[in-house]
Scaffold this motif. Structure first.
Motif, PDB file in Angstrom:
ATOM      1  N   SER A   1      11.260 -16.988  -2.782  1.00  0.00           N
ATOM      2  CA  SER A   1      10.596 -15.834  -3.398  1.00  0.00           C
ATOM      3  C   SER A   1       9.217 -15.678  -2.771  1.00  0.00           C
ATOM      4  CB  SER A   1      10.443 -16.053  -4.905  1.00  0.00           C
ATOM      5  OG  SER A   1      11.698 -16.192  -5.519  1.00  0.00           O
ATOM      6  N   GLY A   2       8.846 -14.435  -2.437  1.00  0.00           N
ATOM      7  CA  GLY A   2       7.545 -14.199  -1.824  1.00  0.00           C
ATOM      8  C   GLY A   2       7.506 -14.445  -0.335  1.00  0.00           C
ATOM      9  N   SER A   3       8.673 -14.685   0.290  1.00  0.00           N
ATOM     10  CA  SER A   3       8.693 -14.966   1.729  1.00  0.00           C
ATOM     11  C   SER A   3       8.599 -13.705   2.567  1.00  0.00           C
ATOM     12  CB  SER A   3       9.972 -15.729   2.100  1.00  0.00           C
ATOM     13  OG  SER A   3      11.117 -14.970   1.792  1.00  0.00           O
ATOM     14  N   GLY A   4       8.741 -12.529   1.922  1.00  0.00           N
ATOM     15  CA  GLY A   4       8.594 -11.277   2.656  1.00  0.00           C
ATOM     16  C   GLY A   4       9.840 -10.415   2.695  1.00  0.00           C
ATOM     17  N   LYS A   5      10.905 -10.820   2.013  1.00  0.00           N
ATOM     18  CA  LYS A   5      12.174 -10.074   2.073  1.00  0.00           C
ATOM     19  C   LYS A   5      12.015  -8.657   1.527  1.00  0.00           C
ATOM     20  CE  LYS A   5      14.453 -12.980  -0.488  1.00  0.00           C
ATOM     21  NZ  LYS A   5      13.295 -13.829  -0.850  1.00  0.00           N
ATOM     22  N   SER A   6      11.450  -8.538   0.331  1.00  0.00           N
ATOM     23  CA  SER A   6      11.296  -7.210  -0.283  1.00  0.00           C
ATOM     24  C   SER A   6      10.319  -6.349   0.512  1.00  0.00           C
ATOM     25  CB  SER A   6      10.817  -7.346  -1.730  1.00  0.00           C
ATOM     26  OG  SER A   6      11.814  -7.958  -2.527  1.00  0.00           O
ATOM     27  N   THR A   7       9.284  -6.966   1.052  1.00  0.00           N
ATOM     28  CA  THR A   7       8.317  -6.214   1.870  1.00  0.00           C
ATOM     29  C   THR A   7       8.997  -5.653   3.109  1.00  0.00           C
ATOM     30  OG1 THR A   7       6.501  -7.622   1.103  1.00  0.00           O
ATOM     31  CG2 THR A   7       6.117  -6.333   3.097  1.00  0.00           C
ATOM     32  N   LEU A   8       9.837  -6.463   3.745  1.00  0.00           N
ATOM     33  CA  LEU A   8      10.564  -5.992   4.927  1.00  0.00           C
ATOM     34  C   LEU A   8      11.474  -4.822   4.567  1.00  0.00           C
ATOM     35  CD1 LEU A   8      11.344  -6.199   7.872  1.00  0.00           C
ATOM     36  CD2 LEU A   8      12.932  -8.054   7.276  1.00  0.00           C
ATOM     37  N   LEU A   9      12.140  -4.891   3.418  1.00  0.00           N
ATOM     38  CA  LEU A   9      13.005  -3.785   2.995  1.00  0.00           C
ATOM     39  C   LEU A   9      12.192  -2.522   2.717  1.00  0.00           C
ATOM     40  CD1 LEU A   9      15.735  -5.342   0.654  1.00  0.00           C
ATOM     41  CD2 LEU A   9      15.870  -4.782   3.075  1.00  0.00           C
ATOM     42  N   LYS A  10      10.997  -2.675   2.157  1.00  0.00           N
ATOM     43  CA  LYS A  10      10.147  -1.507   1.890  1.00  0.00           C
ATOM     44  C   LYS A  10       9.716  -0.826   3.186  1.00  0.00           C
ATOM     45  CE  LYS A  10       8.243  -3.111  -2.524  1.00  0.00           C
ATOM     46  NZ  LYS A  10       7.082  -3.732  -3.194  1.00  0.00           N
ATOM     47  N   ILE A  11       9.569  -1.595   4.239  1.00  0.00           N
ATOM     48  CA  ILE A  11       9.246  -0.996   5.542  1.00  0.00           C
ATOM     49  C   ILE A  11      10.474  -0.277   6.100  1.00  0.00           C
ATOM     50  CG2 ILE A  11       8.674  -1.530   7.947  1.00  0.00           C
ATOM     51  CD1 ILE A  11       6.881  -3.777   6.867  1.00  0.00           C
ATOM     52  N   LEU A  12      11.633  -0.914   5.960  1.00  0.00           N
ATOM     53  CA  LEU A  12      12.854  -0.307   6.488  1.00  0.00           C
ATOM     54  C   LEU A  12      13.246   0.945   5.722  1.00  0.00           C
ATOM     55  CD1 LEU A  12      15.025  -3.506   7.169  1.00  0.00           C
ATOM     56  CD2 LEU A  12      13.721  -2.145   8.822  1.00  0.00           C
ATOM     57  N   ASN A  13      12.923   1.002   4.403  1.00  0.00           N
ATOM     58  CA  ASN A  13      13.279   2.214   3.643  1.00  0.00           C
ATOM     59  C   ASN A  13      12.172   3.265   3.661  1.00  0.00           C
ATOM     60  OD1 ASN A  13      11.405   1.642   1.523  1.00  0.00           O
ATOM     61  ND2 ASN A  13      12.930   0.439   0.415  1.00  0.00           N
ATOM     62  N   GLY A  14      11.063   2.974   4.353  1.00  0.00           N
ATOM     63  CA  GLY A  14      10.022   3.965   4.550  1.00  0.00           C
ATOM     64  C   GLY A  14       8.953   4.014   3.474  1.00  0.00           C
ATOM     65  N   LEU A  15       9.103   3.237   2.383  1.00  0.00           N
ATOM     66  CA  LEU A  15       8.088   3.245   1.318  1.00  0.00           C
ATOM     67  C   LEU A  15       6.772   2.672   1.800  1.00  0.00           C
ATOM     68  CD1 LEU A  15      10.156   2.262  -1.846  1.00  0.00           C
ATOM     69  CD2 LEU A  15       9.433   4.529  -1.088  1.00  0.00           C
ATOM     70  N   ILE A  16       6.852   1.767   2.762  1.00  0.00           N
ATOM     71  CA  ILE A  16       5.670   1.351   3.526  1.00  0.00           C
ATOM     72  C   ILE A  16       5.808   2.010   4.891  1.00  0.00           C
ATOM     73  CG2 ILE A  16       4.457  -0.565   4.633  1.00  0.00           C
ATOM     74  CD1 ILE A  16       5.424  -2.407   2.424  1.00  0.00           C
ATOM     75  N   PRO A  17       4.897   2.875   5.295  1.00  0.00           N
ATOM     76  CA  PRO A  17       3.567   3.142   4.727  1.00  0.00           C
ATOM     77  C   PRO A  17       3.475   4.411   3.851  1.00  0.00           C
ATOM     78  CG  PRO A  17       3.692   4.064   6.930  1.00  0.00           C
ATOM     79  CD  PRO A  17       5.047   3.476   6.643  1.00  0.00           C
ATOM     80  N   GLU A  18       4.617   5.037   3.506  1.00  0.00           N
ATOM     81  CA  GLU A  18       4.575   6.316   2.791  1.00  0.00           C
ATOM     82  C   GLU A  18       3.848   6.191   1.449  1.00  0.00           C
ATOM     83  OE1 GLU A  18       5.340  10.409   2.147  1.00  0.00           O
ATOM     84  OE2 GLU A  18       5.524   9.180   3.966  1.00  0.00           O
ATOM     85  N   LEU A  19       4.129   5.128   0.683  1.00  0.00           N
ATOM     86  CA  LEU A  19       3.556   4.997  -0.654  1.00  0.00           C
ATOM     87  C   LEU A  19       2.615   3.803  -0.820  1.00  0.00           C
ATOM     88  CD1 LEU A  19       6.664   5.817  -2.890  1.00  0.00           C
ATOM     89  CD2 LEU A  19       4.832   7.345  -2.168  1.00  0.00           C
ATOM     90  N   TYR A  20       2.722   2.810   0.028  1.00  0.00           N
ATOM     91  CA  TYR A  20       1.918   1.598  -0.110  1.00  0.00           C
ATOM     92  C   TYR A  20       0.854   1.537   0.975  1.00  0.00           C
ATOM     93  CZ  TYR A  20       5.526  -0.120  -3.317  1.00  0.00           C
ATOM     94  OH  TYR A  20       6.414  -0.266  -4.368  1.00  0.00           O
ATOM     95  N   GLU A  21      -0.391   1.377   0.563  1.00  0.00           N
ATOM     96  CA  GLU A  21      -1.482   1.263   1.512  1.00  0.00           C
ATOM     97  C   GLU A  21      -1.501  -0.129   2.126  1.00  0.00           C
ATOM     98  OE1 GLU A  21      -5.199   2.233  -0.209  1.00  0.00           O
ATOM     99  OE2 GLU A  21      -4.679   4.308  -0.648  1.00  0.00           O
ATOM    100  N   GLY A  22      -1.936  -0.194   3.363  1.00  0.00           N
ATOM    101  CA  GLY A  22      -2.035  -1.472   4.050  1.00  0.00           C
ATOM    102  C   GLY A  22      -2.027  -1.250   5.544  1.00  0.00           C
TER     103      GLY A  22
END
Length: 471
Positions: free
Chosen positions: A37-58
């Motif tokens: 948990s917290g290894s980056g799996k969900s973050t990677l999916l958010k990039i692949l689905n476009g929510l990063i950077p569309e909705l999440y700043e960073g």
């Protein structure tokens, strides 16, 4: 299909959540993202689905293509039409209040003709076995049923790429088999599927590759054959759960328990049903004793969470009585004695930091350091709870429960979204808490966790107790 190089991401003023990732996925592959948990799996999916950077700043860096779109210059609106997404918390992707409308929503949004929507819905409902849920309110669904509807909604449009974040979370064995069949159907149609998952046993026949993540990096890229050759110790070292289902051994020798020892919760002639429904919870008589850690299992929608709400005072029964330590209890009295770790932990996270969250209503702060270390929360104390992964949020809620000082603690799917290490830690924590004169009741579909943690198991089906055994 996907070709990315040097992919990195971090939220403002925080350490990198992903660092220098190279990712290559070919069309038609089923790829499993696994790791702690917290290894980056969900973050990677958010990039692949476009929510990063569309909705999440960073800060997002990297080069490559996704679905033939240049990375970092994709048009979000046109891109998302080609991907189906199931989030870790399915409630975050619902737009309507009933199942029929929810399934139709995405096709209506793209102006698909009405008859085509009806035909597609009938096809999918039959394939996923959703006939009984089709006319239900979204608010009447269990957590597992919501997970299944989220998956069905993602499948309504015929996407090229599917991104699934913990799709088996909160699902019973029968529904997991439905999910497995549905993923297999998508694979046969040539869809590319990326699944972030901790419960790996149902994917061994489906997966082509396993990408194992740690600290925001991909540390292993295993083929199915290589993954299946890993020993139990090797999987444990990588923080991964078993690749085969857990077979629980029933203990036919019932332990001798004294009703005079420990805390006791007793109910008699307990009945409840929701408005407009004939079925509900019906328990003629049940005694629960703190001498055992008690697990409650059953199909999605069997009434497990409703039973917890009744025993904790959140919901008043239509009829029946509940006693705690031989004292007849009102709903208000039950609430004072109880703490609920909810299935959707987002509903009980209120403060701006993890530290404030777990100390706000703590009864004994002398246990703070022990609890923080046991649940590996030290590095998260100053984070906002809503920025954590699903597994990290779960650990925060459990820490709050441990410090609450309540005598009855209800856990509703406490290992949802947890990796092997943190599942073991939650099991150890609950077993340690059991020694502190507390009555512990746990809803779970996680047989691996059930076997490690509980001594008594109740099975609930259609609101009635169908089995009561010891392990």
């Amino acid at each position: 299909m996907i070709e990315l190089q040097n992919l990195s991401f971090c939220y403002p003023n925080q350490r990198a959540l992903l660092e220098n990732i190279d990712l290559s996925v070919t069309s038609g592959e089923v790829v499993v993202l696994c790791g702690a948990s917290g290894s980056g799996k969900s973050t990677l999916l958010k990039i692949l689905n476009g929510l990063i950077p569309e909705l999440y700043e960073g800060t997002l860096e990297g080069t490559g293509t996704i679905l033939e779109n240049e990375f970092l210059s994709m048009d979000f609106v046109s891109y998302v039409k080609d991907i189906g997404v199931v989030f870790q918390n399915p409630k975050t992707q619902f737009f309507t209040t009933d199942v029929y409308s929810e399934l139709a929503f995405s096709l209506e949004n793209y102006s698909v003709p009405r008859q085509q929507i009806i035909e597609r819905m009938q096809e999918l409902v039959e394939a996923l076995g959703l006939e009984k849920l089709l006319n239900s309110s979204m608010f009447a669904l269990s957590g597992g049923q919501k997970q299944l509807i989220a998956f069905a909604s993602a499948c309504m449009l015929e996407h090229k790429l599917f991104l699934l974040d913990e799709p088996s979370s909160n699902l019973d064995d029968q529904t997991i088999e439905q999910l497995k069949h549905s993923i297999s159907h998508l694979k046969q149609q040539g869809c590319t599927i990326i699944i972030a998952e901790h419960r790996l046993h149902y994917l061994t026949e489906l997966a082509d590759r396993y990408l194992i993540m740690a600290d925001g990096k991909i540390i292993r890229d295993y083929s199915k054959e290589t993954m299946l050759q890993q020993t139990a110790d090797e999987l444990s070292t990588l923080g991964l759960r078993a690749l085969t289902p857990t077979d629980i051994q029933v203990n036919n020798e019932q332990p001798n328990l004294s009703n005079e020892l420990g805390l006791q919760l007793h109910c008699k002639d307990l009945h409840f049903h929701y408005r407009g429904k004939k079925s509900g919870v019906a328990i003629p008589e049940l005694t629960l004793n703190s001498q055992q850690i008690i697990g409650i299992t059953g199909s999605n929608g069997a009434g497990k969470s409703t039973l917890f709400n009744l025993l904790s005072g959140i919901t008043k029964p239509k009829s029946g009585t509940i006693w705690f330590n031989h004292q007849k209890m009102t709903a208000r009295q039950l609430i004072r004695e109880s703490f609920m770790v909810m299935q959707d932990v987002n509903l009980q996270l209120f403060f701006e930091t993890v530290e404030k969250e777990i100390t706000a209503k703590a009864a004994d702060l002398s246990l703070f350091d022990t609890t923080v270390e046991l649940l590996n929360l030290r590095h998260l104390l100053h984070r906002h709870p809503q920025t954590l992964s699903g597994g990290e949020k779960q650990r925060v809620a459990i820490a709050t429960a441990l410090l609450s000082g309540k005598k009855i603690i209800f856990f509703d799917e406490p290992t949802s979204g947890l990796d092997l290490k943190h599942m073991d830690e939650v099991s150890q924590t609950i077993r340690s808490l059991h020694n502190q004169h507390v009555l512990l009741l746990i809803i779970t579909h996680d047989k691996e966790f059930l076997e490690k943690t509980c001594q008594r198991v109740l099975t609930l089906e259609h609101g009635q107790l169908t089995n009561d055994y010891f392990i």
